[in-house]
Write a protein that holds these residues in place. Structure first.
Motif, PDB file in Angstrom:
ATOM      1  N   THR A 109     -15.315  -0.429  -6.469  1.00 20.28           N
ATOM      2  CA  THR A 109     -15.409   1.032  -6.456  1.00 20.28           C
ATOM      3  C   THR A 109     -16.026   1.519  -5.159  1.00 20.28           C
ATOM      4  OG1 THR A 109     -15.682   1.072  -8.868  1.00 20.28           O
ATOM      5  CG2 THR A 109     -16.325   3.048  -7.655  1.00 20.28           C
ATOM      6  N   GLN A 152      -2.931   5.389  -0.840  1.00 21.61           N
ATOM      7  CA  GLN A 152      -3.549   4.674  -1.954  1.00 21.61           C
ATOM      8  C   GLN A 152      -4.146   3.351  -1.487  1.00 21.61           C
ATOM      9  OE1 GLN A 152      -1.130   4.515  -5.482  1.00 21.61           O
ATOM     10  NE2 GLN A 152      -0.219   6.526  -5.110  1.00 21.61           N
ATOM     11  N   LYS A 153      -4.711   2.628  -2.418  1.00 22.54           N
ATOM     12  CA  LYS A 153      -5.367   1.383  -2.031  1.00 22.54           C
ATOM     13  C   LYS A 153      -4.356   0.262  -1.889  1.00 22.54           C
ATOM     14  CE  LYS A 153      -6.678  -0.183  -6.677  1.00 22.54           C
ATOM     15  NZ  LYS A 153      -7.826  -0.553  -7.533  1.00 22.54           N
ATOM     16  N   THR A 201     -10.755   1.761  -3.274  1.00 22.81           N
ATOM     17  CA  THR A 201      -9.835   2.839  -2.910  1.00 22.81           C
ATOM     18  C   THR A 201     -10.027   3.346  -1.488  1.00 22.81           C
ATOM     19  OG1 THR A 201     -11.376   4.355  -3.953  1.00 22.81           O
ATOM     20  CG2 THR A 201      -9.465   3.672  -5.251  1.00 22.81           C
ATOM     21  N   GLU A 220      -2.718  -3.136  -2.812  1.00 22.55           N
ATOM     22  CA  GLU A 220      -2.536  -3.841  -4.082  1.00 22.55           C
ATOM     23  C   GLU A 220      -1.922  -5.216  -3.849  1.00 22.55           C
ATOM     24  OE1 GLU A 220      -1.199  -0.689  -7.343  1.00 22.55           O
ATOM     25  OE2 GLU A 220       0.071  -0.587  -5.552  1.00 22.55           O
ATOM     26  N   PHE A 239     -12.041  -0.311   3.730  1.00 24.07           N
ATOM     27  CA  PHE A 239     -11.844  -0.831   2.384  1.00 24.07           C
ATOM     28  C   PHE A 239     -12.809  -1.978   2.124  1.00 24.07           C
ATOM     29  CE2 PHE A 239      -8.070   1.387   1.067  1.00 24.07           C
ATOM     30  CZ  PHE A 239      -7.399   1.681   2.247  1.00 24.07           C
ATOM     31  N   GLN A 257       0.858  -1.181   0.000  1.00 25.48           N
ATOM     32  CA  GLN A 257       0.000   0.000   0.000  1.00 25.48           C
ATOM     33  C   GLN A 257       0.895   1.233   0.000  1.00 25.48           C
ATOM     34  OE1 GLN A 257      -2.260   0.843   3.590  1.00 25.48           O
ATOM     35  NE2 GLN A 257      -3.961   1.708   2.422  1.00 25.48           N
ATOM     36  N   PRO A 317     -14.896   9.178  -0.838  1.00 21.07           N
ATOM     37  CA  PRO A 317     -13.517   9.221  -0.314  1.00 21.07           C
ATOM     38  C   PRO A 317     -13.491   9.514   1.185  1.00 21.07           C
ATOM     39  CG  PRO A 317     -13.772  10.651  -2.229  1.00 21.07           C
ATOM     40  CD  PRO A 317     -15.135  10.179  -1.858  1.00 21.07           C
TER      41      PRO A 317
END
Lengths: 113, 115
Positions: free
Chosen positions: B5, A41-42, B107, A44, B91, A37, B9
């Protein structure tokens, strides 16, 4: 909740140096994963590992990366020649194949200078 | 390839109120699992709740529940009686059943609980 441990918690290294990140997964889990990460950000996926073999790897997981389970307990991620863009939080996870739940370690913050 | 998605945010809510975080996903698969993970400031990833796609009943874990709409490919998380300790990034994640077992994450939504 089962516990996954990771060492070190924070690693600072110079660009071009090799680093090894270590994980001790849950003993009765057979599926292991590395994720990263980048700050803000997300999360991965990098690589999944089962039965002492890589089962899947992402595009991020290029030739600079390798994983192994040298002694049947520790699970390591090696980056051979670090780049600035490798700076990130690296998470190890252990997977339960019955529930598909993945339990994450606390992460290693890698800083490449 | 699967995508996840999260369109919010950031969100904030007063302590003790209820908040709902949204998540949509795209997949051609019919068998999969969905998860919500919480990431507090410590950055530890903590599993909050799991939903099996083949189950119509929505999962619940204490103050956390989901609204799973398979046809709409929607998977929202509801937090009831929110507490200060709920402040975190949340998340949404997807994993296929059989074969490709990697988690695909959204995200994230940064949730702040206001005292």
């Amino acid at each position: 909740e089962p516990e996954v441990t990771q060492t070190p918690s924070h690693q600072v290294t110079q660009m071009g140096q090799e680093v090894i990140l270590r994980c001790v997964p849950i003993s009765n889990h057979l599926y292991f994963y590395w994720y990263r990460q980048i700050l803000g950000q997300k999360v991965e996926f990098l690589v999944s590992f089962y039965n002492n073999e890589i089962s899947e790897k992402s595009e991020i997981f290029d030739d600079q990366f390798s994983v192994e389970r040298p002694d049947g307990s520790n699970f390591t991620l090696k980056i051979r020649s670090t780049k600035l863009e490798d700076s990130a939080m690296y998470f190890c996870a252990a997977g339960d194949r019955d529930t598909y739940e993945q339990y994450f370690g606390p992460g290693t913050r890698l800083t490449v200078t | 390839a699967q995508t996840v998605t999260q369109s919010q945010p950031e969100m904030s809510v007063q302590e003790a109120e209820t908040v709902t975080l949204s998540c949509t996903y795209d997949t051609s698969e019919s068998n999969y699992y969905l998860f919500w993970y919480k990431q507090p400031p410590s950055r530890q990833m903590i599993l909050v709740i799991r939903q099996e796609a083949y189950k119509q009943q929505n999962a619940t874990e204490n103050r956390f529940s989901v609204n799973f709409q398979k046809a709409a490919k929607s998977f929202s998380l509801k937090i009831s009686d929110s507490q200060l300790g709920d402040t975190a990034m949340y998340f949404c994640a997807f994993v296929m059943w059989f074969g490709n077992e990697k988690l695909t994450f959204g995200t994230g939504t940064r949730l702040t609980i206001i005292p």
